[in-house]
Scaffold this motif. Sequence first.
Motif, mmCIF file in Angstrom:
data_model
loop_
_atom_site.group_PDB
_atom_site.id
_atom_site.type_symbol
_atom_site.label_atom_id
_atom_site.label_comp_id
_atom_site.label_asym_id
_atom_site.label_seq_id
_atom_site.Cartn_x
_atom_site.Cartn_y
_atom_site.Cartn_z
ATOM 1 N N SER A 203 0.829 -1.218 0.000
ATOM 2 C CA SER A 203 0.000 0.000 0.000
ATOM 3 C C SER A 203 0.856 1.258 0.000
ATOM 4 C CB SER A 203 -0.900 0.024 1.237
ATOM 5 O OG SER A 203 -0.102 0.290 2.379
ATOM 6 N N TYR A 204 2.166 1.092 0.260
ATOM 7 C CA TYR A 204 3.125 2.207 0.341
ATOM 8 C C TYR A 204 2.805 3.161 1.502
ATOM 9 C CZ TYR A 204 3.275 0.431 -4.472
ATOM 10 O OH TYR A 204 3.274 -0.378 -5.572
ATOM 11 N N ALA B 89 -4.579 -1.710 0.164
ATOM 12 C CA ALA B 89 -3.864 -1.530 -1.110
ATOM 13 C C ALA B 89 -4.837 -1.495 -2.292
ATOM 14 C CB ALA B 89 -2.833 -2.643 -1.294
ATOM 15 N N LYS C 170 -3.577 0.357 -5.744
ATOM 16 C CA LYS C 170 -2.198 -0.095 -5.972
ATOM 17 C C LYS C 170 -2.172 -1.451 -6.681
ATOM 18 C CE LYS C 170 -0.880 3.458 -3.576
ATOM 19 N NZ LYS C 170 -0.823 4.730 -4.326
ATOM 20 N N PRO D 171 3.848 -5.042 -6.594
ATOM 21 C CA PRO D 171 4.153 -3.705 -6.091
ATOM 22 C C PRO D 171 5.406 -3.124 -6.757
ATOM 23 C CG PRO D 171 4.323 -5.379 -4.347
ATOM 24 C CD PRO D 171 3.900 -6.081 -5.571
#
Length: 366
Positions: free
Chosen positions: A248-249, A346, A351, A356
Amino acid sequence: EKNNFDHFMLKEIYEQPSAITDTYRGRLLADEGIIRMAGVDDNLERFLNAKRILIVACGTSWHAGLVAEYIFEDLARIPVEVEYASEFRYRNPIINSDDVVIAISQSGETADTMAAIKLAKEKGAFVFGVCNVVGSSISRETHAGAYTHAGPEIGVASTKAFTTQITVLTLIALKLAKAKGSISNTDFHMHLQELETIPQKIEVALESNAHIKEVAFKYKDARNCLYLGRGFNFPVALEGALKLKEISYIHAEGYPAAEMKHGPIALIDEEMPVVVIATRKGHYEKVVSNIQEIKSRQGKIIGIVTEGDTSVRDLADHVIEIPDTIESLTPLLTTIPLQLLSYHIAVMLGKNVDQPRNLAKSVTVE
Ligand code: F6R
């Protein structure tokens, strides 16, 4: 290939009951009270004479190693050190010929883990591999090993590989504990019976999916997130944080719950979600008081609790229940809601969950 799932990651999360069943198929004979693992049986003396076990791995596999440290020391009473392969290989480590080195790797291709294995072999240690990919480089380089049999893991974020690694390592620890006599017969049998119920209990944990999605919706815009756990569930907190950041950063950190007061507590305000693993085992009361400390600073609590829990429910903003089990096996259940939480966040943020940015499924360069 994804069947009816939107992403491989979700499919692989849901595959965990069957993956774990595959991991212990033919190995765990609960009724007979036997654990059969050729790689361990054939080298039992090496394991039993080991003064210590060194575990080397990277990323999620390193987290599985940390869980194993608690399990090996608790059940088999063998000292364990867990090392990042990348640090271990470059620091002129002390390796003795009576050490047992366990290398954990889903892909079996991780360059740093491979280099650590080669170094350990040069020093005369016995090296045991826990890999998922059959015939992988690491499975060939090690003296012996046990496959996790999780089946192909396509999602870059590791899910079923993690829980099956823990399963294999638990089987090894129980087997050694039995051989050493460090576990009572009653306890040994209880562990085997309970291990057999884990896939069914994961099914139950997965039933919280819709609720977890609602929780995810509330916190998807958070900039930071803290994960706390103690004992067997401290590594699960680390793994929960890794899952969230990699897909999800969102910046996330895992901490042993009691370390919170040594720094991270300064971060807590009404913007900070804190995921707390607070199962009714181990240091439950202490974790509950950590939750009180967070609440008094307006932090938001997402509690991972044992079904029927009331103390945490009274304090927390949200609770996610998992079935009861013996303490050493709780990581196999507490991991599940954390995987789902990261997954939903995410997806909601749009995303690329299965791939990723900046990450590769096997890290074959150092
Ligand atoms: C996290 C993740 C990585 C791997 C790490 C080790 O979800 O996938 O952290 O766990 O690169 O990989 P293996 O287990 O293949 O050695």
